[in-house]
Scaffold this motif. Structure first.
Motif, PDB file in Angstrom:
ATOM      1  N   VAL A 243      94.848 -65.651  47.012  1.00  0.00           N
ATOM      2  CA  VAL A 243      93.946 -65.281  45.923  1.00  0.00           C
ATOM      3  C   VAL A 243      93.059 -66.473  45.576  1.00  0.00           C
ATOM      4  N   HIS A 244      91.779 -66.193  45.428  1.00  0.00           N
ATOM      5  CA  HIS A 244      90.877 -67.220  44.929  1.00  0.00           C
ATOM      6  C   HIS A 244      89.992 -66.640  43.839  1.00  0.00           C
ATOM      7  N   ASP A 245      89.638 -67.489  42.905  1.00  0.00           N
ATOM      8  CA  ASP A 245      88.848 -67.071  41.751  1.00  0.00           C
ATOM      9  C   ASP A 245      87.359 -67.202  42.050  1.00  0.00           C
ATOM     10  N   THR A 246      86.587 -66.265  41.553  1.00  0.00           N
ATOM     11  CA  THR A 246      85.136 -66.294  41.694  1.00  0.00           C
ATOM     12  C   THR A 246      84.513 -65.946  40.347  1.00  0.00           C
ATOM     13  N   VAL A 247      83.201 -65.996  40.273  1.00  0.00           N
ATOM     14  CA  VAL A 247      82.516 -65.621  39.027  1.00  0.00           C
ATOM     15  C   VAL A 247      82.714 -64.149  38.715  1.00  0.00           C
ATOM     16  N   ASN A 248      83.093 -63.362  39.737  1.00  0.00           N
ATOM     17  CA  ASN A 248      83.350 -61.929  39.541  1.00  0.00           C
ATOM     18  C   ASN A 248      84.838 -61.615  39.464  1.00  0.00           C
ATOM     19  N   GLY A 249      85.662 -62.631  39.242  1.00  0.00           N
ATOM     20  CA  GLY A 249      87.093 -62.407  39.133  1.00  0.00           C
ATOM     21  C   GLY A 249      87.835 -62.817  40.391  1.00  0.00           C
ATOM     22  N   TYR A 250      89.125 -62.501  40.427  1.00  0.00           N
ATOM     23  CA  TYR A 250      89.959 -62.857  41.561  1.00  0.00           C
ATOM     24  C   TYR A 250      89.624 -62.003  42.783  1.00  0.00           C
ATOM     25  N   VAL A 251      89.756 -62.606  43.967  1.00  0.00           N
ATOM     26  CA  VAL A 251      89.618 -61.905  45.235  1.00  0.00           C
ATOM     27  C   VAL A 251      90.936 -62.051  45.985  1.00  0.00           C
ATOM     28  N   TYR A 252      91.517 -60.908  46.397  1.00  0.00           N
ATOM     29  CA  TYR A 252      92.783 -60.879  47.130  1.00  0.00           C
ATOM     30  C   TYR A 252      92.513 -60.648  48.609  1.00  0.00           C
ATOM     31  N   TRP A 282      85.876 -49.202  49.427  1.00  0.00           N
ATOM     32  CA  TRP A 282      87.175 -48.945  48.817  1.00  0.00           C
ATOM     33  C   TRP A 282      87.976 -50.243  48.617  1.00  0.00           C
ATOM     34  N   GLU A 283      87.549 -51.346  49.203  1.00  0.00           N
ATOM     35  CA  GLU A 283      88.170 -52.646  48.975  1.00  0.00           C
ATOM     36  C   GLU A 283      87.438 -53.434  47.895  1.00  0.00           C
ATOM     37  N   SER A 289      88.996 -54.496  41.573  1.00  0.00           N
ATOM     38  CA  SER A 289      88.041 -54.699  42.663  1.00  0.00           C
ATOM     39  C   SER A 289      88.383 -55.935  43.495  1.00  0.00           C
ATOM     40  N   ASN A 290      87.856 -55.955  44.721  1.00  0.00           N
ATOM     41  CA  ASN A 290      88.000 -57.100  45.624  1.00  0.00           C
ATOM     42  C   ASN A 290      89.463 -57.374  45.981  1.00  0.00           C
ATOM     43  N   VAL A 291      90.157 -56.311  46.443  1.00  0.00           N
ATOM     44  CA  VAL A 291      91.576 -56.450  46.753  1.00  0.00           C
ATOM     45  C   VAL A 291      91.900 -55.917  48.145  1.00  0.00           C
ATOM     46  N   CYS A 292      92.500 -56.790  48.963  1.00  0.00           N
ATOM     47  CA  CYS A 292      93.225 -56.407  50.178  1.00  0.00           C
ATOM     48  C   CYS A 292      94.609 -57.020  50.041  1.00  0.00           C
ATOM     49  N   PHE A 293      95.626 -56.181  49.857  1.00  0.00           N
ATOM     50  CA  PHE A 293      96.962 -56.645  49.478  1.00  0.00           C
ATOM     51  C   PHE A 293      97.969 -56.114  50.500  1.00  0.00           C
ATOM     52  N   PRO A 294      98.243 -56.872  51.584  1.00  0.00           N
ATOM     53  CA  PRO A 294      99.121 -56.382  52.659  1.00  0.00           C
ATOM     54  C   PRO A 294     100.597 -56.409  52.277  1.00  0.00           C
ATOM     55  N   THR A 295     101.302 -55.314  52.585  1.00  0.00           N
ATOM     56  CA  THR A 295     102.719 -55.231  52.231  1.00  0.00           C
ATOM     57  C   THR A 295     103.603 -54.659  53.340  1.00  0.00           C
ATOM     58  N   GLY A 296     103.005 -54.167  54.437  1.00  0.00           N
ATOM     59  CA  GLY A 296     103.833 -53.588  55.496  1.00  0.00           C
ATOM     60  C   GLY A 296     103.145 -53.638  56.843  1.00  0.00           C
ATOM     61  N   ALA A 310      94.176 -51.282  48.897  1.00  0.00           N
ATOM     62  CA  ALA A 310      92.755 -51.639  48.833  1.00  0.00           C
ATOM     63  C   ALA A 310      92.204 -51.252  47.463  1.00  0.00           C
ATOM     64  N   GLY A 311      91.666 -52.228  46.760  1.00  0.00           N
ATOM     65  CA  GLY A 311      91.110 -51.962  45.443  1.00  0.00           C
ATOM     66  C   GLY A 311      92.125 -51.465  44.436  1.00  0.00           C
ATOM     67  N   ASP A 312      93.426 -51.700  44.711  1.00  0.00           N
ATOM     68  CA  ASP A 312      94.493 -51.167  43.857  1.00  0.00           C
ATOM     69  C   ASP A 312      94.326 -49.671  43.623  1.00  0.00           C
ATOM     70  N   ASP A 313      93.825 -48.970  44.653  1.00  0.00           N
ATOM     71  CA  ASP A 313      93.452 -47.573  44.460  1.00  0.00           C
ATOM     72  C   ASP A 313      93.869 -46.682  45.629  1.00  0.00           C
ATOM     73  N   VAL A 314      93.755 -47.221  46.858  1.00  0.00           N
ATOM     74  CA  VAL A 314      94.084 -46.463  48.066  1.00  0.00           C
ATOM     75  C   VAL A 314      94.894 -47.340  49.003  1.00  0.00           C
ATOM     76  N   ILE A 315      95.478 -46.699  50.036  1.00  0.00           N
ATOM     77  CA  ILE A 315      96.201 -47.418  51.083  1.00  0.00           C
ATOM     78  C   ILE A 315      95.359 -47.366  52.346  1.00  0.00           C
ATOM     79  N   ALA A 316      95.099 -48.525  52.913  1.00  0.00           N
ATOM     80  CA  ALA A 316      94.306 -48.630  54.133  1.00  0.00           C
ATOM     81  C   ALA A 316      95.122 -49.338  55.208  1.00  0.00           C
TER      82      ALA A 316
END
Length: 335
Positions: A243-252, A282-283, A289-296, A310-316
């Protein structure tokens, strides 16, 4: 740079009440030619349970349950079961998840012999208050100042991203967990050893158990456990999130590292750039927003399939050559 293919959205929310807000962050395990997925299902009001679906191949859904498989039954998980991961050790499946009671998020465990019936084992991480943790952890030297930045002084220490290794190492269970901003490791002969006394001693030597700390720009804010480690001849392949911080919030982003097979505290290599980054709509836009969060993951031949929220909304999902990824990693060995 390694070439990774985005395979697109695998699962979206439905009209069923338990998952009408979103689906994300799946636990994944391959059994034969099928892939079993246990995912975080969110209903309106941000209450999470664990849903289930099955794939007949890496990308095709063949079965999906219309009710949650696991749901809140105890006080420690009263506000939700989040972000599961799963491995098989010997003849038993170990499904870990984050249990949330409205105040504290802690790693919990459920086990199964058939992937249908699960027995909850409760919380297996410490329930120490942050102030008590820091008093123990800083007995030898001060911790990174980010520990205080990311943890509340007056509440129970949050320990999330609980991920087991898929076999015992030197006859011990090993699992990763995350107290921000780093990834830590635990090794025990038996899970019954995880007592208050165990954790007190563990925190006295806390800096000895940090596996990965933020290193590169794409993970500079903090890192966390992602997918269960994959055993390869080159080492344990760990797909984790940075995770890194940007002016638009965290990016995962999704990241990759190699750990030593017999001593996973030892980092062999790490990609100096992100493996999976938010690019598609969708990511880039979602509940978060700005999330790719791998778990499997699932390996078919030389193809590694990575499943992520992806985007804390769907699974990609995304795919990459396993051998090419290992070769690329070994060109960036840790000094």
């Amino acid at each position: 740079m390694i070439a990774i293919k985005k395979e697109g959205i695998l699962l979206e929310k439905t009209n069923f009440t338990f998952e009408n807000e979103g689906v994300l962050n799946p636990a994944v395990i391959r059994v034969g030619e099928e892939v079993h997925i246990f995912y975080r299902a969110v209903r309106q009001g941000n209450h999470s349970t664990i849903g289930y679906c099955k794939l007949k191949d890496p990308l095709t859904v063949s079965e999906r349950a219309d009710t949650p498989l696991l749901f809140p039954q105890f006080d420690y998980e009263s506000k939700g079961l989040e972000d599961p991961r799963i491995v098989k050790i010997d003849d038993l499946y170990y499904l870990t998840y984050t249990a949330y009671d409205g105040t504290t998020a802690s790693g919990a465990l459920a086990t199964s012999s058939d992937l249908v019936h699960f027995e909850k084992k409760g919380l297996i991480v410490s329930q120490i208050k942050y102030n008590d943790f820091i008093n123990l952890a800083e007995c030898r030297e001060e911790l990174n100042e980010k520990y205080e930045r990311y943890n509340s002084l007056n509440t129970i220490l949050w320990s999330k991203d609980l991920v087991f290794f898929p076999r015992k190492i030197n006859n011990k269970f090993h699992f990763l967990h995350r107290v921000k901003p780093d990834i830590q490791i635990v090794a025990v002969n038996d899970l019954a050893e995880l007592t208050t006394e165990f954790w007190q001693n563990y925190f006295l030597h806390f800096d000895d158990y940090i596996v990965l700390a933020p290193k590169y720009d794409h993970e500079v804010s903090y890192v966390g456990g992602g997918c269960p480690p994959i055993e390869t001849k080159s080492g344990w392949l760990l797909i984790y999130h940075g995770v890194h911080d940007t002016v638009n919030g965290y990016v995962y982003v999704g990241c990759a590292a190699l750990l030593d097979l017999e001593n996973p505290l030892k980092e062999i290599a790490r990609l100096p750039y992100a493996l999976i980054t938010p690019e598609s709509e969708w990511e880039l836009k979602g509940d978060v927003s700005n999330v790719c969060f791998p778990t499997g993951t699932a390996v078919f031949g030389d193809t590694l399939y990575i499943y992520y929220g992806a985007g804390d909304d769907v699974i990609a999902s995304a795919s990459v050559s396993l051998s090419a990824l290992l070769t690329e990693l070994l060109s960036h060995k840790t000094a």
